[in-house]
Design a protein around this motif. Sequence first.
Motif, PDB file in Angstrom:
ATOM      1  N   ALA A  83     103.415 -36.731  21.440  1.00  0.00           N
ATOM      2  CA  ALA A  83     102.976 -36.769  20.051  1.00  0.00           C
ATOM      3  C   ALA A  83     101.602 -36.118  19.973  1.00  0.00           C
ATOM      4  O   ALA A  83     100.635 -36.633  20.530  1.00  0.00           O
ATOM      5  CB  ALA A  83     102.921 -38.219  19.560  1.00  0.00           C
ATOM      6  N   GLU A  84     101.531 -34.983  19.300  1.00  0.00           N
ATOM      7  CA  GLU A  84     100.300 -34.212  19.256  1.00  0.00           C
ATOM      8  C   GLU A  84      99.819 -34.046  17.817  1.00  0.00           C
ATOM      9  O   GLU A  84     100.626 -34.061  16.877  1.00  0.00           O
ATOM     10  CB  GLU A  84     100.517 -32.829  19.878  1.00  0.00           C
ATOM     11  CG  GLU A  84     100.983 -32.851  21.329  1.00  0.00           C
ATOM     12  CD  GLU A  84      99.914 -33.330  22.289  1.00  0.00           C
ATOM     13  OE1 GLU A  84      98.728 -33.360  21.887  1.00  0.00           O
ATOM     14  OE2 GLU A  84     100.240 -33.652  23.440  1.00  0.00           O
ATOM     15  N   THR A  85      98.504 -33.846  17.655  1.00  0.00           N
ATOM     16  CA  THR A  85      97.928 -33.638  16.331  1.00  0.00           C
ATOM     17  C   THR A  85      97.400 -32.222  16.138  1.00  0.00           C
ATOM     18  O   THR A  85      97.183 -31.797  15.011  1.00  0.00           O
ATOM     19  CB  THR A  85      96.770 -34.635  16.078  1.00  0.00           C
ATOM     20  OG1 THR A  85      95.789 -34.484  17.110  1.00  0.00           O
ATOM     21  CG2 THR A  85      97.289 -36.065  16.075  1.00  0.00           C
ATOM     22  N   ASP A  86      97.187 -31.473  17.223  1.00  0.00           N
ATOM     23  CA  ASP A  86      96.732 -30.085  17.111  1.00  0.00           C
ATOM     24  C   ASP A  86      97.148 -29.329  18.373  1.00  0.00           C
ATOM     25  O   ASP A  86      97.457 -29.938  19.402  1.00  0.00           O
ATOM     26  CB  ASP A  86      95.214 -30.005  16.923  1.00  0.00           C
ATOM     27  CG  ASP A  86      94.453 -30.816  17.953  1.00  0.00           C
ATOM     28  OD1 ASP A  86      94.610 -30.541  19.162  1.00  0.00           O
ATOM     29  OD2 ASP A  86      93.717 -31.732  17.553  1.00  0.00           O
ATOM     30  N   ASP A  87      97.203 -27.993  18.269  1.00  0.00           N
ATOM     31  CA  ASP A  87      97.665 -27.156  19.393  1.00  0.00           C
ATOM     32  C   ASP A  87      98.923 -27.758  20.007  1.00  0.00           C
ATOM     33  O   ASP A  87      99.027 -27.964  21.230  1.00  0.00           O
ATOM     34  CB  ASP A  87      96.580 -27.013  20.454  1.00  0.00           C
ATOM     35  CG  ASP A  87      95.366 -26.261  19.937  1.00  0.00           C
ATOM     36  OD1 ASP A  87      95.530 -25.394  19.060  1.00  0.00           O
ATOM     37  OD2 ASP A  87      94.255 -26.566  20.395  1.00  0.00           O
TER      38      ASP A  87
END
Length: 400
Positions: A328-332
Amino acid sequence: MEKPRVVLGVSGGIAAYKACELLRRLTESGHDVRVVPTASALHFVGAATWSALSGHPVSTEVWSDVHEVPHVRIGQGADLVVVAPATADLLAKAAHGLADDLLTNTLLTARCPVLFAPAMHTEMWEHPATRENVATLRRRGAIVLEPAVGRLTGVDTGKGRLPDPEQIFEVCRRLLARGEAFADLAGLHVVVSAGGTREPLDPVRFLGNRSSGRQGYALARTAAARGARVTLVEANTQLPDPAGVDVVHVGTAVELRTAVIAAARDADAVVMAAAVADFRPSEYATGKIKKKDGREPAPIALVRNPDILAEISADRPRADQVIVGFAAETDDVLANGRDKLRRKGCDLLVVNEVGERRTFGSDDNEAVILATDGTETPVPHGPKEVLSDTVWDLVLPLLR
């Protein structure tokens, strides 16, 4: 369009009355349902009830309407056969090919998906004879759900309760939708983790995350509908147990690690969909931490939690076990995902962008599934079951 034809077999258990709710859901959703009870089932729910609810005549004998050859035609014409409840006696007859009434004859002539929803006392379900019969049926491609845990007859509780009719209906719906590929996970044991771990700070506070567990539950449901034996390790989801799935309830990252490693010992695939806390408080306050006037709170020291995905990827009980991770990522998003796939050592990594109003708690998801061979499989925005089926579709070739 012609309605899908479903045979609802009902065997003689106290849970037979719950099959009325399953029948209602099937008929109201546009299925043509023929109820075939056993003689003992009619001690619990009468033929008039089944006939009125289904719109078809009901019989237990092969001698009724012999000119129509019902003991052959009913099974031949079915798109799905579901037996709910399936007693220990019925499972034994099905496993050994006995055909002494209309239902068991139907089971022998059916060439469509066959689903058994067992219901019996715990001791009967755990008996070696029943376990062997279940294993035989699953080996032949039948879908045998795991019973639920709960109140049984009398004062007894334990594993053996009929899964909720609504959940059985959802399995039926998915089996019909998949057609000939209905049992492509049959004979496999898969482990799925779901939810978000909570790391206690004091008796009333914890460090946690926003994961609802819905994606992990969707993975468990779709695997069960495709014939797998499923162990779901869930952390703090507050969701009802999926039908036909063994559920292990945990709270913290350490507890989840213990449960996953234990379940993975004989698993063909492990999917780590849970959001595991990276850190936990170094000390647990046995009493509630009090707010003191004029004083700032003491800093909270954190220590690392075990990296479960990296650990099970590096220390597999057998070389052909498939490991799937989630990122789960928020950027790149993709860059971080590719780096995580390399570091963790898993076979597939499901990467999605998350945020306060994205993915967590939603019934929908979108992601890109990265593989170690460099391929990337995008899954557009849609129900979490679609992403789940895509994950299993990519797992299968790796198992083979």
